[in-house]
Design an enzyme around this catalytic site. Sequence first.
Site, PDB file in Angstrom:
ATOM      1  CE  LYS A  13      -2.245  -0.968   3.952  1.00  6.40           C
ATOM      2  NZ  LYS A  13      -1.616  -2.194   4.426  1.00  6.40           N
ATOM      3  NE  ARG A  88      -3.977  -1.152  10.373  1.00  6.80           N
ATOM      4  CZ  ARG A  88      -2.844  -0.571   9.884  1.00  6.80           C
ATOM      5  NH1 ARG A  88      -2.925   0.829   9.173  1.00  6.80           N
ATOM      6  NH2 ARG A  88      -1.908  -1.185   9.524  1.00  6.80           N
ATOM      7  NE  ARG A 139       6.307   0.026  10.309  1.00  8.18           N
ATOM      8  CZ  ARG A 139       5.033  -0.048   9.779  1.00  8.18           C
ATOM      9  NH1 ARG A 139       4.927   0.402   8.386  1.00  8.18           N
ATOM     10  NH2 ARG A 139       4.156  -0.643  10.188  1.00  8.18           N
ATOM     11  NE  ARG A 150       2.479  -4.309  11.314  1.00  7.31           N
ATOM     12  CZ  ARG A 150       3.548  -4.186  10.385  1.00  7.31           C
ATOM     13  NH1 ARG A 150       4.727  -4.709  10.543  1.00  7.31           N
ATOM     14  NH2 ARG A 150       3.172  -3.478   9.571  1.00  7.31           N
TER      15      ARG A 150
HETATM   16  P1  AMP Z   1       0.887   0.794   9.349  1.00  6.17           P
HETATM   17  O1  AMP Z   1       2.188   1.792   9.132  1.00  6.17           O
HETATM   18  O2  AMP Z   1      -0.115   1.066   8.558  1.00  6.17           O
HETATM   19  O3  AMP Z   1       1.486  -0.611   9.028  1.00  6.17           O
HETATM   20  O4  AMP Z   1       0.757   1.032  10.745  1.00  6.17           O
HETATM   21  C1  AMP Z   1       1.436   0.715  11.905  1.00  6.17           C
HETATM   22  C2  AMP Z   1       0.766   0.457  13.246  1.00  6.17           C
HETATM   23  O5  AMP Z   1       0.080   1.846  13.368  1.00  6.17           O
HETATM   24  C3  AMP Z   1      -0.377  -0.271  13.156  1.00  6.17           C
HETATM   25  O6  AMP Z   1       0.015  -1.787  13.464  1.00  6.17           O
HETATM   26  C4  AMP Z   1      -1.465   0.018  14.348  1.00  6.17           C
HETATM   27  O7  AMP Z   1      -1.044  -0.091  15.651  1.00  6.17           O
HETATM   28  C5  AMP Z   1      -1.130   1.790  13.912  1.00  6.17           C
HETATM   29  N1  AMP Z   1      -2.067   2.127  13.129  1.00  6.17           N
HETATM   30  C6  AMP Z   1      -1.976   2.493  11.914  1.00  6.17           C
HETATM   31  N2  AMP Z   1      -3.236   3.040  11.205  1.00  6.17           N
HETATM   32  C7  AMP Z   1      -4.151   2.510  12.170  1.00  6.17           C
HETATM   33  C8  AMP Z   1      -5.405   2.676  12.011  1.00  6.17           C
HETATM   34  N3  AMP Z   1      -6.134   2.969  10.655  1.00  6.17           N
HETATM   35  N4  AMP Z   1      -6.282   2.118  13.070  1.00  6.17           N
HETATM   36  C9  AMP Z   1      -5.687   1.745  14.231  1.00  6.17           C
HETATM   37  N5  AMP Z   1      -4.370   1.664  14.140  1.00  6.17           N
HETATM   38  C10 AMP Z   1      -3.667   2.014  13.428  1.00  6.17           C
END
Ligand code: AMP
Length: 195
Positions: A13, A88, A139, A150
Amino acid sequence: MRLILLGPPGAGKGTQAQRLVEKHGIPQLSTGDMLRAAVSAGTDVGKRAKAVMDAGELVSDEIVNAIVAERIDQADCAAGFILDGYPRTLAQADAVSAMLEERGLKLDATIELVVDDAALVGRIVKRAEDAIAAGQTPRKDDNPEVFEERLREYYKKTAALIGYYHAKDLLRRVDGMMTIDQVTAEIEAILASIK
Ligand code: AMP
């Protein structure tokens, strides 16, 4: 143009969002990036989100909805935006629908990147290795143990959005196992068809 990119962690994404930014000149709104920035800056939101993110769980709807509602009102979002990693949960999907409606805006499409789960953990491990090779800190949640959580969160809470957007006739699916360029081409073909 207002788009949602949907798919499990590691589906591509972020990579595709960056290409869309370059081509269409609209910003990528990644809630993950915004939350990581809040954690680094040590804000209240960052303090509340950090442990949840490190565990691979989802931050509360209330926090992310507020972040996005504020962000889409900024000037650079006037011509549209790409939501990457948001919504999400079904509650977030309802929240974004309400936010757009209140502003008299509409969503053009939700693009789901369809990938094999088996390939995902390898992609995440590679992302961490690439970060190290580039002299960056990977990360904290890009490791196989946290990744499993996740992915579980994705199936428990996020995968339901596929049906949600399909029912609204807004879902477009792309094979995320193709090369990055092929995925980009397919997304562009979809965007051309909905203009
Ligand atoms: P990502 O970079 O999109 O993989 O997000 C990393 C982490 O941020 C996720 O595992 C969640 O802990 C948090 N996170 C990001 N976007 C959301 C969302 N829309 N709702 C809830 N938690 C989020």
